[in-house]
Write a protein that holds these residues in place. Structure first.
Motif, short mmCIF file in Angstrom:
data_model
loop_
_atom_site.label_atom_id
_atom_site.label_comp_id
_atom_site.label_asym_id
_atom_site.label_seq_id
_atom_site.Cartn_x
_atom_site.Cartn_y
_atom_site.Cartn_z
N THR A 210 33.28 46.59 38.50
CA THR A 210 33.44 46.56 37.04
C THR A 210 34.80 46.05 36.61
O THR A 210 34.99 45.65 35.46
CB THR A 210 33.20 47.95 36.44
OG1 THR A 210 34.12 48.89 37.04
CG2 THR A 210 31.78 48.42 36.71
N GLU A 211 35.76 46.08 37.51
CA GLU A 211 37.10 45.59 37.19
C GLU A 211 37.18 44.07 37.20
O GLU A 211 38.05 43.48 36.58
CB GLU A 211 38.11 46.16 38.19
CG GLU A 211 39.55 45.86 37.89
CD GLU A 211 40.51 46.54 38.87
OE1 GLU A 211 41.70 46.22 38.83
OE2 GLU A 211 40.03 47.39 39.66
N PHE A 212 36.20 43.43 37.86
CA PHE A 212 36.29 41.99 38.09
C PHE A 212 35.24 41.17 37.33
O PHE A 212 35.21 39.96 37.44
CB PHE A 212 36.18 41.71 39.59
CG PHE A 212 37.25 42.39 40.39
CD1 PHE A 212 38.55 41.91 40.40
CD2 PHE A 212 36.97 43.55 41.09
CE1 PHE A 212 39.55 42.55 41.12
CE2 PHE A 212 37.96 44.20 41.82
CZ PHE A 212 39.24 43.70 41.84
N VAL A 213 34.36 41.83 36.58
CA VAL A 213 33.40 41.09 35.76
C VAL A 213 34.13 40.55 34.53
O VAL A 213 35.27 40.93 34.24
CB VAL A 213 32.21 41.98 35.36
CG1 VAL A 213 31.43 42.41 36.58
CG2 VAL A 213 32.67 43.20 34.58
N ASP A 214 33.47 39.67 33.77
CA ASP A 214 34.11 39.04 32.61
C ASP A 214 33.30 39.36 31.35
O ASP A 214 32.17 38.90 31.22
CB ASP A 214 34.18 37.53 32.82
CG ASP A 214 34.89 36.82 31.66
OD1 ASP A 214 35.72 37.48 30.99
OD2 ASP A 214 34.61 35.63 31.45
#
Length: 332
Positions: A274-278
């Motif tokens: 979830t930290e790396f989605v946009d």
């Protein structure tokens, strides 16, 4: 012919529970009886697989990073003590779950962890748990207990999770807050809905149940729900899983909306992805490290015949604020 506990018990003239205790090298069996069972095992050609050193983890959503991470952490707690984890992906309450348990019970399993499996279902088939009870195989459950069994249960506090998600959106100025949760009859889904309705009503928002949408715990489920919540005029949504939240974002974009300008989204689980989605997802993080540690230590205690507290132990989640939440457009 497959040789299991049933065949050994019949050959030795003892109960299946006695055979299970012998296989798992537990106390409470007289030496003469133990010798009879051991002899029956030799005569039938039964091979013990790492007696008492196997721990089964039953779960449905291996593809979900949260459950994969939790299983990995449980294994890390057990491994230093010489225990081996077997991951058993099975549909909750289905035949495969019961067959996993029956097969592993015959092979001398030491304990079982129900990781959001049939323990999350209302009116689940009790046969799976009866197999474990009759064979004296301890088990623990995550995110839901089993009626009629006093096994330890470890859960994230879903009421608190809903409260902190709604509070975050409310403080940003949102009032038309929707929730997308899992199917009815799923314990965690129902508890998250209950927490959401309570949090909304506490803030003076009536008919909160009208803002609840039930769907599958998947990206596709979230995407399907997005049209409903957009048509209802929601400016924000609390999702019951990160996968659902990602589906809602995808659905919103396909309807020409942007996140968070047109729709704020809060997920649930808090997996690393979830930290790396946009944009990076605002989410309520379950404490997988503390959950896994407590599960592992309790399994070790049960396998050592030590008493452990029963009932449900709740763990506090935490809100991770990222880029999918913002004040409603034009103060709507």
């Amino acid at each position: 012919m497959r040789i299991g506990i049933t065949e050994i018990a019949a050959h030795a003239g003892v109960s299946e529970a006695t055979v299970s205790r012998v296989i798992n090298r537990r106390k409470g069996v007289a030496k003469a009886t133990r010798d009879v069972v051991e002899r029956a095992m030799d005569e039938l050609g039964y091979e013990r697989t790492a007696p008492g050193q196997l721990v089964a983890v039953i779960t449905e959503r291996v593809s979900n990073p949260f459950f994969a991470d939790l299983a990995e952490r449980i294994e890390a707690t057990l491994a230093p003590h010489g225990l081996k984890m077997i991951l058993c992906p099975a549909f909750p309450g289905g035949v495969q779950e019961r067959e996993f348990i029956a097969e592993l019970a015959d092979r001398g399993i030491g304990a079982v962890v129900f990781l959001s499996a049939s323990n999350t279902l209302d009116n689940a088939d009790p046969e799976t748990f009866e197999i474990l009870r009759t064979r004296r195989i301890p088990f623990v459950a995550v995110n839901g207990g089993v009626p009629g069994h006093d096994a330890p249960v470890f859960s994230t506090d879903d009421d608190l999770a809903a409260e902190i998600a709604v509070d975050h959106l409310f403080r940003l100025g949102h009032r038309r807050i929707a929730m997308v949760s899992g199917p009815k009859g799923n314990g965690p889904a129902d508890r998250r809905v209950r927490g959401f309705v309570t949090a909304m009503e506490k803030r003076g928002i009536p008919d909160a149940g009208d803002w609840v949408i039930r769907q599958a715990y998947t990206v596709e489920g979230g995407q399907a729900a997005s049209a409903q919540l957009i048509n209802a005029g929601a400016t924000s949504v609390v999702a019951a899983s990160d996968f659902m939240a990602l589906g809602i974002i995808r659905g919103a974009r396909r309807h020409g909306l942007t996140v968070p300008d047109d729709l704020s989204v809060v997920g649930y689980d808090g997996t690393m992805i979830t930290e790396f989605v946009d944009p990076p997802l605002t989410t309520v993080r379950q404490p997988s490290d503390r959950l896994a540690g407590q599960v592992g230590h309790t399994v070790l205690a049960l396998m050592s015949n030590r008493e452990v507290p029963t009932g449900e132990l709740l763990f506090d989640p935490e809100l991770i604020i990222r880029a999918t939440t913002a004040p409603p457009r034009d103060g709507a």
